[in-house]
Scaffold this motif. Structure first.
Motif, PDB file in Angstrom:
ATOM      1  N   VAL A  33     -88.178  -3.405 112.739  1.00 46.91           N
ATOM      2  CA  VAL A  33     -87.126  -3.819 111.811  1.00 46.91           C
ATOM      3  C   VAL A  33     -86.651  -5.208 112.210  1.00 46.91           C
ATOM      4  O   VAL A  33     -85.868  -5.362 113.158  1.00 46.91           O
ATOM      5  N   ILE A  34     -87.146  -6.218 111.508  1.00 48.41           N
ATOM      6  CA  ILE A  34     -86.728  -7.586 111.805  1.00 48.41           C
ATOM      7  C   ILE A  34     -85.243  -7.704 111.511  1.00 48.41           C
ATOM      8  O   ILE A  34     -84.762  -7.255 110.474  1.00 48.41           O
ATOM      9  N   GLY A  35     -84.515  -8.278 112.451  1.00 48.83           N
ATOM     10  CA  GLY A  35     -83.068  -8.381 112.298  1.00 48.83           C
ATOM     11  C   GLY A  35     -82.368  -7.080 112.663  1.00 48.83           C
ATOM     12  O   GLY A  35     -81.236  -6.841 112.266  1.00 48.83           O
ATOM     13  N   GLY A  36     -83.051  -6.232 113.442  1.00 49.98           N
ATOM     14  CA  GLY A  36     -82.464  -4.965 113.863  1.00 49.98           C
ATOM     15  C   GLY A  36     -81.334  -5.174 114.861  1.00 49.98           C
ATOM     16  O   GLY A  36     -80.905  -6.297 115.136  1.00 49.98           O
ATOM     17  N   LEU A  37     -80.878  -4.076 115.411  1.00 53.90           N
ATOM     18  CA  LEU A  37     -79.775  -4.130 116.361  1.00 53.90           C
ATOM     19  C   LEU A  37     -80.148  -4.935 117.603  1.00 53.90           C
ATOM     20  O   LEU A  37     -81.297  -4.912 118.043  1.00 53.90           O
ATOM     21  N   THR A  38     -79.178  -5.608 118.169  1.00 54.61           N
ATOM     22  CA  THR A  38     -79.377  -6.249 119.465  1.00 54.61           C
ATOM     23  C   THR A  38     -79.276  -5.176 120.543  1.00 54.61           C
ATOM     24  O   THR A  38     -78.826  -4.055 120.277  1.00 54.61           O
ATOM     25  N   MET A  39     -79.671  -5.506 121.755  1.00 57.12           N
ATOM     26  CA  MET A  39     -79.520  -4.563 122.860  1.00 57.12           C
ATOM     27  C   MET A  39     -78.045  -4.200 123.028  1.00 57.12           C
ATOM     28  O   MET A  39     -77.701  -3.028 123.202  1.00 57.12           O
ATOM     29  N   ARG A  40     -77.184  -5.173 122.949  1.00 57.80           N
ATOM     30  CA  ARG A  40     -75.748  -4.926 123.107  1.00 57.80           C
ATOM     31  C   ARG A  40     -75.235  -3.946 122.054  1.00 57.80           C
ATOM     32  O   ARG A  40     -74.478  -3.038 122.361  1.00 57.80           O
ATOM     33  N   GLU A  41     -75.663  -4.128 120.812  1.00 58.25           N
ATOM     34  CA  GLU A  41     -75.214  -3.233 119.732  1.00 58.25           C
ATOM     35  C   GLU A  41     -75.734  -1.809 119.935  1.00 58.25           C
ATOM     36  O   GLU A  41     -74.997  -0.838 119.749  1.00 58.25           O
ATOM     37  N   GLY A  42     -76.998  -1.680 120.323  1.00 57.79           N
ATOM     38  CA  GLY A  42     -77.560  -0.360 120.574  1.00 57.79           C
ATOM     39  C   GLY A  42     -76.861   0.350 121.722  1.00 57.79           C
ATOM     40  O   GLY A  42     -76.516   1.532 121.626  1.00 57.79           O
ATOM     41  N   LEU A  43     -76.641  -0.378 122.802  1.00 55.77           N
ATOM     42  CA  LEU A  43     -75.951   0.204 123.951  1.00 55.77           C
ATOM     43  C   LEU A  43     -74.526   0.591 123.595  1.00 55.77           C
ATOM     44  O   LEU A  43     -74.044   1.662 123.983  1.00 55.77           O
ATOM     45  N   TYR A  44     -73.856  -0.269 122.846  1.00 57.34           N
ATOM     46  CA  TYR A  44     -72.475   0.033 122.450  1.00 57.34           C
ATOM     47  C   TYR A  44     -72.406   1.337 121.647  1.00 57.34           C
ATOM     48  O   TYR A  44     -71.550   2.189 121.898  1.00 57.34           O
ATOM     49  N   ALA A  45     -73.311   1.503 120.702  1.00 55.96           N
ATOM     50  CA  ALA A  45     -73.310   2.718 119.884  1.00 55.96           C
ATOM     51  C   ALA A  45     -73.507   3.951 120.758  1.00 55.96           C
ATOM     52  O   ALA A  45     -72.796   4.958 120.603  1.00 55.96           O
ATOM     53  N   CYS A  46     -74.442   3.880 121.694  1.00 51.09           N
ATOM     54  CA  CYS A  46     -74.692   5.017 122.580  1.00 51.09           C
ATOM     55  C   CYS A  46     -73.501   5.273 123.505  1.00 51.09           C
ATOM     56  O   CYS A  46     -73.118   6.431 123.730  1.00 51.09           O
ATOM     57  N   ALA A  82     -82.758   2.556 128.510  1.00 55.40           N
ATOM     58  CA  ALA A  82     -81.409   1.982 128.491  1.00 55.40           C
ATOM     59  C   ALA A  82     -80.517   2.715 127.490  1.00 55.40           C
ATOM     60  O   ALA A  82     -79.346   2.988 127.775  1.00 55.40           O
ATOM     61  N   MET A  83     -81.059   3.075 126.324  1.00 53.05           N
ATOM     62  CA  MET A  83     -80.269   3.801 125.325  1.00 53.05           C
ATOM     63  C   MET A  83     -79.900   5.192 125.829  1.00 53.05           C
ATOM     64  O   MET A  83     -78.764   5.638 125.685  1.00 53.05           O
ATOM     65  N   ILE A  84     -80.863   5.861 126.439  1.00 53.14           N
ATOM     66  CA  ILE A  84     -80.599   7.203 126.961  1.00 53.14           C
ATOM     67  C   ILE A  84     -79.555   7.148 128.067  1.00 53.14           C
ATOM     68  O   ILE A  84     -78.618   7.952 128.098  1.00 53.14           O
ATOM     69  N   ARG A  85     -79.695   6.185 128.955  1.00 57.77           N
ATOM     70  CA  ARG A  85     -78.729   6.066 130.052  1.00 57.77           C
ATOM     71  C   ARG A  85     -77.337   5.772 129.524  1.00 57.77           C
ATOM     72  O   ARG A  85     -76.347   6.315 130.018  1.00 57.77           O
ATOM     73  N   ALA A  86     -77.234   4.915 128.520  1.00 56.65           N
ATOM     74  CA  ALA A  86     -75.919   4.602 127.946  1.00 56.65           C
ATOM     75  C   ALA A  86     -75.306   5.838 127.285  1.00 56.65           C
ATOM     76  O   ALA A  86     -74.106   6.077 127.403  1.00 56.65           O
ATOM     77  N   ALA A  87     -76.126   6.623 126.620  1.00 55.92           N
ATOM     78  CA  ALA A  87     -75.630   7.818 125.921  1.00 55.92           C
ATOM     79  C   ALA A  87     -75.223   8.917 126.887  1.00 55.92           C
ATOM     80  O   ALA A  87     -74.461   9.808 126.520  1.00 55.92           O
TER      81      ALA A  87
END
Length: 112
Positions: A33-46, A82-87
């Motif tokens: 997905v071009i223009g998808g979430l940044t790492m920061r945005e994904g981590l924040y959501a989790c 990283a997403m799993i760890r944040a969640a």
């Protein structure tokens, strides 16, 4: 969350599609997905879901280790980790922010 559960009483299931992240963060996925979430945005959501105290289950999908070279696979796997760890409550710090060997930058390693 306030809209769908205004009294904060229901357990949550997080289904995270890794391809929601911008392609440089997860090159080994079938539907970038071009223009998808940044790492920061994904981590924040989790992290937000974790801090609700209601996360009971999680799945992380669309990681495809057959796509791309070894570096692509490793970058995608580290982003997924990283997403799993944040969640699950692993807090970000100034010394632990993003996988070092990814295509998109440097910092320290989430795998430690």
């Amino acid at each position: 969350l306030d809209t769908v559960d205004p009294h904060s009483v229901h357990p949550l299931h997080l289904s995270f599609d890794i391809d929601a992240l911008d392609p440089p963060l997860c090159p080994s996925t079938g539907t970038p997905v071009i223009g998808g979430l940044t790492m920061r945005e994904g981590l924040y959501a989790c992290e937000y879901i974790y801090h609700s105290g209601r996360l009971r289950s999680m799945d992380l999908v669309e990681v495809n280790g057959l796509l791309g070279d070894d570096r692509d696979v490793q970058t995608t796997a580290l982003s997924a980790l990283a997403m799993i760890r944040a969640a699950t409550g692993d807090e970000r710090t100034a010394t632990k922010t993003f996988p070092t060997n990814s295509h998109v930058g440097s910092s320290t390693d989430w795998t430690s």
